[in-house]
Write a protein that holds these residues in place. Structure first.
Motif, short mmCIF file in Angstrom:
data_model
loop_
_atom_site.label_atom_id
_atom_site.label_comp_id
_atom_site.label_asym_id
_atom_site.label_seq_id
_atom_site.Cartn_x
_atom_site.Cartn_y
_atom_site.Cartn_z
N ALA A 40 0.80 -1.22 0.00
CA ALA A 40 0.00 0.00 0.00
C ALA A 40 0.83 1.27 0.00
CB ALA A 40 -0.92 0.00 1.20
N PHE A 41 1.97 1.26 0.65
CA PHE A 41 2.74 2.49 0.81
C PHE A 41 4.04 2.50 0.03
CE2 PHE A 41 0.30 2.00 4.80
CZ PHE A 41 -0.57 3.06 4.60
N SER A 42 4.27 1.52 -0.79
CA SER A 42 5.53 1.49 -1.53
C SER A 42 5.47 2.47 -2.69
CB SER A 42 5.82 0.09 -2.06
OG SER A 42 4.95 -0.23 -3.10
N GLU A 43 6.62 2.89 -3.13
CA GLU A 43 6.71 3.79 -4.27
C GLU A 43 6.61 3.05 -5.59
OE1 GLU A 43 6.77 7.12 -4.17
OE2 GLU A 43 6.55 6.95 -2.00
N SER A 44 6.76 1.74 -5.53
CA SER A 44 6.72 0.93 -6.74
C SER A 44 5.30 0.84 -7.27
CB SER A 44 7.25 -0.47 -6.45
OG SER A 44 7.00 -1.30 -7.54
N SER A 45 5.08 1.32 -8.46
CA SER A 45 3.74 1.24 -9.03
C SER A 45 3.38 -0.20 -9.39
CB SER A 45 3.65 2.13 -10.27
OG SER A 45 4.54 1.68 -11.28
N LEU A 46 4.37 -1.05 -9.61
CA LEU A 46 4.11 -2.45 -9.94
C LEU A 46 3.40 -3.15 -8.78
CD1 LEU A 46 4.51 -4.81 -11.92
CD2 LEU A 46 6.65 -5.28 -10.74
N ALA A 47 3.90 -2.99 -7.56
CA ALA A 47 3.29 -3.64 -6.39
C ALA A 47 1.89 -3.07 -6.15
CB ALA A 47 4.16 -3.46 -5.16
N HIS A 48 1.75 -1.77 -6.27
CA HIS A 48 0.45 -1.15 -6.03
C HIS A 48 -0.56 -1.60 -7.09
CE1 HIS A 48 -2.53 1.80 -4.83
NE2 HIS A 48 -2.70 2.04 -6.11
N ASN A 49 -0.16 -1.62 -8.34
CA ASN A 49 -1.07 -2.02 -9.41
C ASN A 49 -1.45 -3.50 -9.30
OD1 ASN A 49 -1.18 0.52 -10.49
ND2 ASN A 49 0.48 0.16 -11.93
N ALA A 50 -0.53 -4.34 -8.86
CA ALA A 50 -0.84 -5.76 -8.68
C ALA A 50 -1.88 -5.93 -7.59
CB ALA A 50 0.42 -6.54 -8.34
N ALA A 51 -1.74 -5.22 -6.48
CA ALA A 51 -2.72 -5.30 -5.40
C ALA A 51 -4.05 -4.72 -5.87
CB ALA A 51 -2.21 -4.55 -4.18
N HIS A 52 -4.01 -3.66 -6.63
CA HIS A 52 -5.22 -3.03 -7.15
C HIS A 52 -5.97 -4.01 -8.07
CE1 HIS A 52 -7.56 0.55 -8.23
NE2 HIS A 52 -7.64 0.00 -9.44
N ASP A 53 -5.25 -4.70 -8.93
CA ASP A 53 -5.88 -5.67 -9.83
C ASP A 53 -6.49 -6.83 -9.06
OD1 ASP A 53 -5.12 -4.08 -11.93
OD2 ASP A 53 -3.39 -5.32 -12.49
N VAL A 54 -5.82 -7.29 -8.00
CA VAL A 54 -6.36 -8.37 -7.18
C VAL A 54 -7.66 -7.92 -6.53
CG1 VAL A 54 -5.98 -9.76 -5.10
CG2 VAL A 54 -4.18 -9.54 -6.82
N ARG A 55 -7.72 -6.70 -6.07
CA ARG A 55 -8.96 -6.21 -5.46
C ARG A 55 -10.09 -6.20 -6.49
NH1 ARG A 55 -8.91 -4.58 -0.45
NH2 ARG A 55 -10.79 -3.38 -0.70
N HIS A 56 -9.82 -5.85 -7.73
CA HIS A 56 -10.85 -5.88 -8.77
C HIS A 56 -11.28 -7.31 -9.08
CE1 HIS A 56 -11.39 -1.73 -9.94
NE2 HIS A 56 -10.09 -1.55 -9.89
#
Length: 63
Positions: A40-56
C-alpha cells in the motif's frame, strides 16, 4: 515445596499453548503489517497495481 513441583501438567500445557497462540498471532500481525506497508505504501507502481488488480478480481471496492 518449590514452584515447579506445585504446577500441574495441565496448567503447564495450557500455558505453553497460550504462549504458542500469542506468538502465532504476533507473527501473523507482523507479517500483515509488512505486506500492508510493502504494497500500500511502496513507491513501486508495480506492487500497487498488482494489489489493485487483485482487489478488482475479487470484487472488492478499492476506490
Amino acid at each position: 515445596m518449590n514452584a515447579s513441583s506445585a504446577t500441574s501438567p495441565a496448567l503447564s500445557a495450557s500455558t505453553s499453548a497460550t504462549r504458542s497462540l500469542l506468538l502465532q498471532l504476533a507473527a501473523g500481525a507482523a507479517l500483515g503489517l509488512v505486506v500492508l506497508y510493502g504494497v500500500a505504501f511502496s513507491e513501486s507502481s508495480l506492487a500497487h497495481n498488482a494489489a489493485h488488480d487483485v482487489r478488482h478480481i475479487t470484487v472488492k471496492p478499492c476506490h
